[in-house]
Design an enzyme around this catalytic site. Structure first.
Site, short mmCIF file in Angstrom:
data_model
loop_
_atom_site.label_atom_id
_atom_site.label_comp_id
_atom_site.label_asym_id
_atom_site.label_seq_id
_atom_site.Cartn_x
_atom_site.Cartn_y
_atom_site.Cartn_z
N ASP A 189 0.85 -1.19 0.00
CA ASP A 189 0.00 0.00 0.00
C ASP A 189 0.89 1.24 0.00
O ASP A 189 1.36 1.68 1.04
CB ASP A 189 -0.95 0.01 1.19
CG ASP A 189 -1.87 1.23 1.18
OD1 ASP A 189 -1.60 2.18 0.41
OD2 ASP A 189 -2.85 1.25 1.95
N HIS A 194 0.70 7.84 4.03
CA HIS A 194 1.45 7.19 5.11
C HIS A 194 2.94 7.52 5.09
O HIS A 194 3.71 6.97 5.87
CB HIS A 194 1.24 5.67 5.01
CG HIS A 194 -0.20 5.29 4.88
ND1 HIS A 194 -1.12 5.55 5.87
CD2 HIS A 194 -0.90 4.72 3.86
CE1 HIS A 194 -2.31 5.14 5.47
NE2 HIS A 194 -2.21 4.63 4.25
N ILE A 209 -0.08 9.24 8.65
CA ILE A 209 -0.73 8.36 9.62
C ILE A 209 -0.43 6.91 9.26
O ILE A 209 0.00 6.60 8.15
CB ILE A 209 -2.26 8.61 9.68
CG1 ILE A 209 -2.92 8.27 8.34
CG2 ILE A 209 -2.55 10.05 10.07
CD1 ILE A 209 -4.46 8.34 8.38
N GLY A 212 -4.39 1.74 8.15
CA GLY A 212 -5.36 1.01 8.97
C GLY A 212 -5.05 -0.48 9.01
O GLY A 212 -5.15 -1.12 10.07
C1 LIG Z 1 -9.03 0.89 -3.85
C2 LIG Z 1 -8.00 1.55 -3.06
C3 LIG Z 1 -8.52 2.27 -1.93
C4 LIG Z 1 -7.47 2.90 -1.08
C5 LIG Z 1 -7.90 3.01 0.34
C6 LIG Z 1 -6.81 3.60 1.16
C7 LIG Z 1 -6.22 2.56 2.07
C8 LIG Z 1 -5.24 3.13 3.09
O1 LIG Z 1 -4.02 3.55 2.51
C9 LIG Z 1 -5.89 4.28 3.84
C10 LIG Z 1 -5.69 4.13 5.27
O2 LIG Z 1 -5.16 3.17 5.78
S1 LIG Z 1 -6.30 5.42 6.27
C11 LIG Z 1 -5.85 4.90 7.91
C12 LIG Z 1 -6.88 4.05 8.57
N1 LIG Z 1 -8.16 4.70 8.80
C13 LIG Z 1 -8.28 5.69 9.68
O3 LIG Z 1 -7.32 6.14 10.29
C14 LIG Z 1 -9.67 6.24 9.87
C15 LIG Z 1 -9.90 6.52 11.33
N2 LIG Z 1 -11.29 6.94 11.55
C16 LIG Z 1 -11.66 8.23 11.51
O4 LIG Z 1 -10.84 9.13 11.34
C17 LIG Z 1 -13.12 8.51 11.72
O5 LIG Z 1 -13.72 7.44 12.38
C18 LIG Z 1 -13.87 8.73 10.39
C19 LIG Z 1 -13.32 9.99 9.69
C20 LIG Z 1 -13.74 7.53 9.48
C21 LIG Z 1 -15.34 8.94 10.68
O6 LIG Z 1 -15.49 9.93 11.65
P1 LIG Z 1 -16.67 10.98 11.59
O7 LIG Z 1 -16.59 11.75 10.32
O8 LIG Z 1 -16.65 11.74 12.87
O9 LIG Z 1 -17.93 10.03 11.46
P2 LIG Z 1 -19.10 9.80 12.51
O10 LIG Z 1 -19.84 11.10 12.70
O11 LIG Z 1 -18.56 9.12 13.71
O12 LIG Z 1 -20.02 8.77 11.75
C22 LIG Z 1 -20.72 9.18 10.58
C23 LIG Z 1 -21.29 7.94 9.95
O13 LIG Z 1 -20.22 7.16 9.37
C24 LIG Z 1 -20.15 5.87 9.98
N3 LIG Z 1 -18.74 5.60 10.23
C25 LIG Z 1 -17.97 6.20 11.13
N4 LIG Z 1 -16.73 5.72 11.07
C26 LIG Z 1 -16.74 4.77 10.13
C27 LIG Z 1 -15.75 3.91 9.64
N5 LIG Z 1 -14.51 3.89 10.13
N6 LIG Z 1 -16.08 3.04 8.66
C28 LIG Z 1 -17.34 3.01 8.16
N7 LIG Z 1 -18.33 3.82 8.60
C29 LIG Z 1 -18.02 4.68 9.58
C30 LIG Z 1 -20.92 6.00 11.28
O14 LIG Z 1 -21.46 4.74 11.67
C31 LIG Z 1 -21.97 7.02 10.93
O15 LIG Z 1 -23.03 6.42 10.24
P3 LIG Z 1 -24.42 6.09 11.02
O16 LIG Z 1 -24.88 7.40 11.57
O17 LIG Z 1 -25.30 5.55 9.97
O18 LIG Z 1 -24.07 5.12 12.10
#
Ligand SMILES: CCCCCCC[C@@H](O)CC(=O)SCCNC(=O)CCNC(=O)[C@H](O)C(C)(C)COP(=O)(O)OP(=O)(O)OC[C@H]1O[C@@H](n2cnc3c(N)ncnc32)[C@H](O)[C@@H]1OP(=O)(O)O
Length: 286
Positions: A189, A194, A209, A212
């Protein structure tokens, strides 16, 4: 329109054929911090080819080991800027212990696109079989695309896992290295989020960061070592939500509750605060 659920949901992605060797498995385990105590025979089962066992979370990198370019978030009906995306959730179910050497084919499709108002959540399922067609593992991953909601799709459910009121049965602290993300990206990745401070700032973070999936693997190993005697073959499935970012170098504190064959898990980065970085996390054993 960057997201069109009528095109995306159900779309099948190109098949991917891939293979791996014990060196790939060793690199993956080292990138999770395995082998920190090379005198511990249990650690050597992760970090030395004699008696090597494969942590099931290897499933999350196996198809991408030879990928050297940053990922793009481009599927039928989905075009999103990489800087807007974080990994939201991940699950892996292993149908058999993963062999140390293998050839396999991955078949993926978009199973859902949820409209969370301020964000879109794109859910992808991948089924992997070996070269004789035997199912090896099934994975499901969700990406959380900030600012991409509001396209009129279903909101979906919250999928919360209730934790017991009592104290956890086990608490484990796991240090990470300042260079953890730089190491882990070698498993496939290459998202600049990152590694590149400028890209990370542009994406709204103070610094690069941790992946994940690196946290996901580190915590799976910590739970396995603490409660399953480091026997990776006892893991049937592992699912978690990425609830908050992890910065490379932070210590992870993992709280684990036993519930029969199921382990309920939550992880924080206590040097910063007590908010979970991994939540709704469940490891099922066999
Ligand atoms: C094809 C190639 C693709 C490439 C992909 C890239 C791959 C990697 O390189 C990328 C990474 O590894 S990124 C690092 C790992 N991830 C993170 O660090 C994310 C951490 N989480 C956050 O920051 C917040 O939870 C955040 C921002 C995720 C959410 O926080 P808020 O905006 O405050 O949301 P919140 O108000 O709590 O909730 C809103 C609705 O969203 C749902 N939700 C929350 N967190 C979720 C999550 N992590 N995954 C899925 N859904 C999520 C909540 O349930 C809520 O919905 P509902 O009201 O219906 O329950």
């Amino acid at each position: 329109m960057p997201i069109d659920p009528s095109i995306a949901i159900g779309a099948e992605l190109d098949e991917v054929k891939f293979g791996w060797t014990p060196s790939d498995v060793l690199l993956y385990h080292l990138a999770l911090g395995a082998g920190a105590d090379p005198t511990d025979p249990r650690e050597l089962r992760y970090a030395y080819e004699r008696d090597l066992r494969v942590l099931p979370t290897f499933a999350t990198v196996a198809a991408n080991l030879r990928v050297f370019e940053p990922p793009s978030v481009s599927f039928p009906g989905v075009e999103v800027d990489l800087a807007k995306v974080v990994h939201g959730r991940q699950s892996v179910t292993v149908h058999h212990p993963i062999p140390v050497t293998g050839e396999a084919v991955a078949r993926s499709r978009i199973t859902d696109v949820l409209d969370k108002g301020k964000a879109a959540v794109v859910v992808q399922r991948t089924d992997v079989t070996d070269d004789s067609g035997t199912p090896l593992w099934t994975a499901e991953s969700s990406i959380f695309a900030r600012g991409e909601g509001g396209f009129g799709g279903e909101r979906g459910t919250s999928d919360r896992v209730e934790l017991p009121e009592r104290d956890p049965d086990v608490v484990v602290d796991t240090p990470t290295l300042p260079q953890q993300a730089l190491l882990y990206r070698l498993c496939g990745d290459r998202n600049p989020l990152h590694a590149d401070p400028g890209f990370a700032r542009g994406a709204g973070f103070d610094a690069p960061i941790l992946h994940g999936l690196c946290t996901y693997g580190i915590v799976a190993k910590a739970v396995t070592d603490a409660l399953l005697d480091a026997d990776v073959t006892r893991i049937r499935s592992w699912s978690a939500k990425f609830a908050g970012i992890v910065l490379p170098g932070e210590t992870l504190r993992t709280r684990i509750w036993r519930d029969g064959d199921t382990l309920l898990v939550t992880t924080t980065a206590p040097d910063r605060d007590e908010a979970p970085v991994l939540s709704d996390a469940v490891l099922r054993t066999r």
